[in-house]
Design a protein around this motif. Structure first.
Motif, PDB file in Angstrom:
ATOM      1  N   THR A  71      -1.505   2.658  -8.012  1.00 58.92           N
ATOM      2  CA  THR A  71      -0.701   3.238  -6.944  1.00 58.92           C
ATOM      3  C   THR A  71      -1.327   4.544  -6.457  1.00 58.92           C
ATOM      4  OG1 THR A  71       0.701   4.489  -8.478  1.00 58.92           O
ATOM      5  CG2 THR A  71       1.464   2.272  -7.854  1.00 58.92           C
ATOM      6  N   ALA A  72      -1.067   4.869  -5.215  1.00 60.34           N
ATOM      7  CA  ALA A  72      -1.431   6.167  -4.629  1.00 60.34           C
ATOM      8  C   ALA A  72      -0.139   6.759  -4.093  1.00 60.34           C
ATOM      9  CB  ALA A  72      -2.452   5.999  -3.507  1.00 60.34           C
ATOM     10  N   ASP A  73       0.267   7.896  -4.638  1.00 56.97           N
ATOM     11  CA  ASP A  73       1.562   8.500  -4.295  1.00 56.97           C
ATOM     12  C   ASP A  73       2.687   7.468  -4.392  1.00 56.97           C
ATOM     13  OD1 ASP A  73       0.402  10.945  -4.021  1.00 56.97           O
ATOM     14  OD2 ASP A  73       0.521  11.026  -1.846  1.00 56.97           O
ATOM     15  N   GLU A  74       2.670   6.716  -5.483  1.00 53.48           N
ATOM     16  CA  GLU A  74       3.661   5.694  -5.830  1.00 53.48           C
ATOM     17  C   GLU A  74       3.633   4.455  -4.938  1.00 53.48           C
ATOM     18  OE1 GLU A  74       7.574   7.322  -6.366  1.00 53.48           O
ATOM     19  OE2 GLU A  74       6.908   8.621  -7.995  1.00 53.48           O
ATOM     20  N   ARG A  75       2.659   4.333  -4.043  1.00 52.91           N
ATOM     21  CA  ARG A  75       2.539   3.143  -3.198  1.00 52.91           C
ATOM     22  C   ARG A  75       1.527   2.193  -3.843  1.00 52.91           C
ATOM     23  NH1 ARG A  75       4.053   4.268   2.317  1.00 52.91           N
ATOM     24  NH2 ARG A  75       4.403   6.480   2.628  1.00 52.91           N
ATOM     25  N   PRO A  76       1.937   0.966  -4.193  1.00 45.21           N
ATOM     26  CA  PRO A  76       0.997   0.003  -4.761  1.00 45.21           C
ATOM     27  C   PRO A  76      -0.161  -0.277  -3.794  1.00 45.21           C
ATOM     28  CG  PRO A  76       3.250  -0.716  -5.129  1.00 45.21           C
ATOM     29  CD  PRO A  76       3.306   0.452  -4.163  1.00 45.21           C
ATOM     30  N   LEU A  77      -1.366  -0.438  -4.350  1.00 42.52           N
ATOM     31  CA  LEU A  77      -2.574  -0.662  -3.549  1.00 42.52           C
ATOM     32  C   LEU A  77      -3.027  -2.117  -3.631  1.00 42.52           C
ATOM     33  CD1 LEU A  77      -4.608   2.541  -4.501  1.00 42.52           C
ATOM     34  CD2 LEU A  77      -3.229   2.137  -2.438  1.00 42.52           C
ATOM     35  N   TYR A  78      -3.546  -2.604  -2.500  1.00 47.84           N
ATOM     36  CA  TYR A  78      -3.969  -3.997  -2.366  1.00 47.84           C
ATOM     37  C   TYR A  78      -5.301  -4.098  -1.640  1.00 47.84           C
ATOM     38  CZ  TYR A  78       1.072  -4.728  -2.947  1.00 47.84           C
ATOM     39  OH  TYR A  78       2.359  -4.707  -3.402  1.00 47.84           O
ATOM     40  N   TYR A  79      -5.939  -5.273  -1.830  1.00 50.17           N
ATOM     41  CA  TYR A  79      -7.099  -5.685  -1.047  1.00 50.17           C
ATOM     42  C   TYR A  79      -6.609  -6.656   0.026  1.00 50.17           C
ATOM     43  CZ  TYR A  79      -9.915  -4.168  -5.038  1.00 50.17           C
ATOM     44  OH  TYR A  79     -10.498  -3.435  -6.037  1.00 50.17           O
ATOM     45  N   TYR A  80      -7.457  -6.929   1.021  1.00 50.52           N
ATOM     46  CA  TYR A  80      -7.164  -7.960   2.019  1.00 50.52           C
ATOM     47  C   TYR A  80      -8.235  -9.022   1.904  1.00 50.52           C
ATOM     48  CZ  TYR A  80      -6.373 -10.203   6.533  1.00 50.52           C
ATOM     49  OH  TYR A  80      -6.128 -11.117   7.528  1.00 50.52           O
ATOM     50  N   ASP A  81      -7.845 -10.282   1.726  1.00 53.23           N
ATOM     51  CA  ASP A  81      -8.848 -11.331   1.551  1.00 53.23           C
ATOM     52  C   ASP A  81      -9.621 -11.629   2.834  1.00 53.23           C
ATOM     53  OD1 ASP A  81      -7.099 -12.947   3.022  1.00 53.23           O
ATOM     54  OD2 ASP A  81      -7.102 -14.571   1.563  1.00 53.23           O
ATOM     55  N   GLY A  82      -9.188 -11.086   3.963  1.00 54.97           N
ATOM     56  CA  GLY A  82      -9.906 -11.244   5.226  1.00 54.97           C
ATOM     57  C   GLY A  82     -11.037 -10.244   5.405  1.00 54.97           C
ATOM     58  N   ASP A  83     -11.127  -9.257   4.512  1.00 52.66           N
ATOM     59  CA  ASP A  83     -12.256  -8.321   4.541  1.00 52.66           C
ATOM     60  C   ASP A  83     -13.412  -8.967   3.799  1.00 52.66           C
ATOM     61  OD1 ASP A  83     -10.840  -6.381   5.909  1.00 52.66           O
ATOM     62  OD2 ASP A  83     -10.386  -5.196   4.120  1.00 52.66           O
ATOM     63  N   ASP A  84     -14.597  -8.936   4.412  1.00 54.80           N
ATOM     64  CA  ASP A  84     -15.763  -9.571   3.808  1.00 54.80           C
ATOM     65  C   ASP A  84     -16.532  -8.675   2.852  1.00 54.80           C
ATOM     66  OD1 ASP A  84     -15.379 -12.034   5.036  1.00 54.80           O
ATOM     67  OD2 ASP A  84     -16.421 -11.375   6.855  1.00 54.80           O
ATOM     68  N   GLY A  85     -16.353  -7.370   2.952  1.00 53.42           N
ATOM     69  CA  GLY A  85     -17.090  -6.481   2.061  1.00 53.42           C
ATOM     70  C   GLY A  85     -16.826  -5.029   2.383  1.00 53.42           C
ATOM     71  N   PRO A  86     -17.578  -4.156   1.723  1.00 53.86           N
ATOM     72  CA  PRO A  86     -17.407  -2.715   1.935  1.00 53.86           C
ATOM     73  C   PRO A  86     -17.453  -2.350   3.419  1.00 53.86           C
ATOM     74  CG  PRO A  86     -18.853  -3.110   0.095  1.00 53.86           C
ATOM     75  CD  PRO A  86     -18.611  -4.450   0.750  1.00 53.86           C
ATOM     76  N   GLY A  87     -16.532  -1.487   3.817  1.00 50.41           N
ATOM     77  CA  GLY A  87     -16.475  -1.025   5.202  1.00 50.41           C
ATOM     78  C   GLY A  87     -15.603  -1.864   6.101  1.00 50.41           C
ATOM     79  N   ASP A  88     -15.226  -3.065   5.672  1.00 50.20           N
ATOM     80  CA  ASP A  88     -14.366  -3.917   6.500  1.00 50.20           C
ATOM     81  C   ASP A  88     -12.925  -3.407   6.464  1.00 50.20           C
ATOM     82  OD1 ASP A  88     -16.521  -5.469   7.072  1.00 50.20           O
ATOM     83  OD2 ASP A  88     -15.893  -7.191   5.870  1.00 50.20           O
ATOM     84  N   THR A  89     -12.255  -3.497   7.614  1.00 53.19           N
ATOM     85  CA  THR A  89     -10.874  -3.022   7.731  1.00 53.19           C
ATOM     86  C   THR A  89     -10.004  -4.018   8.510  1.00 53.19           C
ATOM     87  OG1 THR A  89     -11.448  -1.753   9.709  1.00 53.19           O
ATOM     88  CG2 THR A  89     -11.530  -0.575   7.598  1.00 53.19           C
ATOM     89  N   ALA A  90     -10.285  -5.322   8.333  1.00 55.33           N
ATOM     90  CA  ALA A  90      -9.571  -6.358   9.085  1.00 55.33           C
ATOM     91  C   ALA A  90      -8.084  -6.409   8.767  1.00 55.33           C
ATOM     92  CB  ALA A  90     -10.213  -7.723   8.829  1.00 55.33           C
ATOM     93  N   GLY A  91      -7.672  -5.868   7.632  1.00 56.58           N
ATOM     94  CA  GLY A  91      -6.259  -5.889   7.263  1.00 56.58           C
ATOM     95  C   GLY A  91      -5.423  -4.815   7.930  1.00 56.58           C
TER      96      GLY A  91
END
Length: 165
Positions: free
Chosen positions: A118-138
């Motif tokens: 978590t960051a400031d109590e907010r759970p963190l996730y990945y997006y499976d639509g991002d292909d790699g570092p630097g992607d922000t499709a989510g």
């Protein structure tokens, strides 16, 4: 149920991806079909840079991390199909923050017993639509998934002109 670690900034990383769902399966409390991405023994959350959104939180490999509007403080609501699209960032052991991370990092227990970062109590996730570092499709998916600033706040606007967010 929720444990926090107040950490000082220790390192820098490149931008990358963490993701979530658009809300359809968010309230499902079962874990069937859930995917997670685990970190190694010591895991670093860092700050990466994106052209469109500026500095964002990333994992140790530079993948972008996201937060979900449907979550409550310290508690994930993304399971089953949601977690397949938006895998939670989980850790087995120690967690550390990169040098420019000012958010309070910690973990929260998921229904399967894993520890989600978590960051400031907010759970963190990945997006499976991002292909790699630097992607922000989510970013902005369903108007409920957001990149995370180094201070733990949601990023809603682009740093470039004409942004829809």
């Amino acid at each position: 149920m929720y444990r926090r670690l107040l950490l000082t900034a220790l390192g820098t990383g490149a931008a990358a991806a963490v993701a979530g769902c658009t809300g359809g399966d968010a309230g499902d409390e079962t874990n069937q079909g859930e995917e997670t991405r685990e970190a190694d023994a010591t895991y670093t959350v860092a700050v990466g840079s994106t052209d469109d959104y500026g500095p964002v939180l990333v994992d140790a490999d530079g993948s972008s991390l996201y937060v979900f509007d449907e979550d409550t403080a310290g508690e994930s609501s993304c399971y089953e199909g949601c977690a397949g699209t938006w895998p939670p960032l989980t850790v087995d052991e120690d967690l550390s923050a990169g040098p420019d991370v000012t958010a309070e990092l910690g973990t929260t227990d998921r229904d399967d017993g894993s520890a989600q970062v978590t960051a400031d109590e907010r759970p963190l996730y990945y997006y499976d639509g991002d292909d790699g570092p630097g992607d922000t499709a989510g970013q902005g998916v369903g108007d409920v998934w957001w990149l995370v600033a180094p201070d733990g706040s949601k990023i809603r606007e682009s740093t470039t002109e004409g942004s829809l967010y």
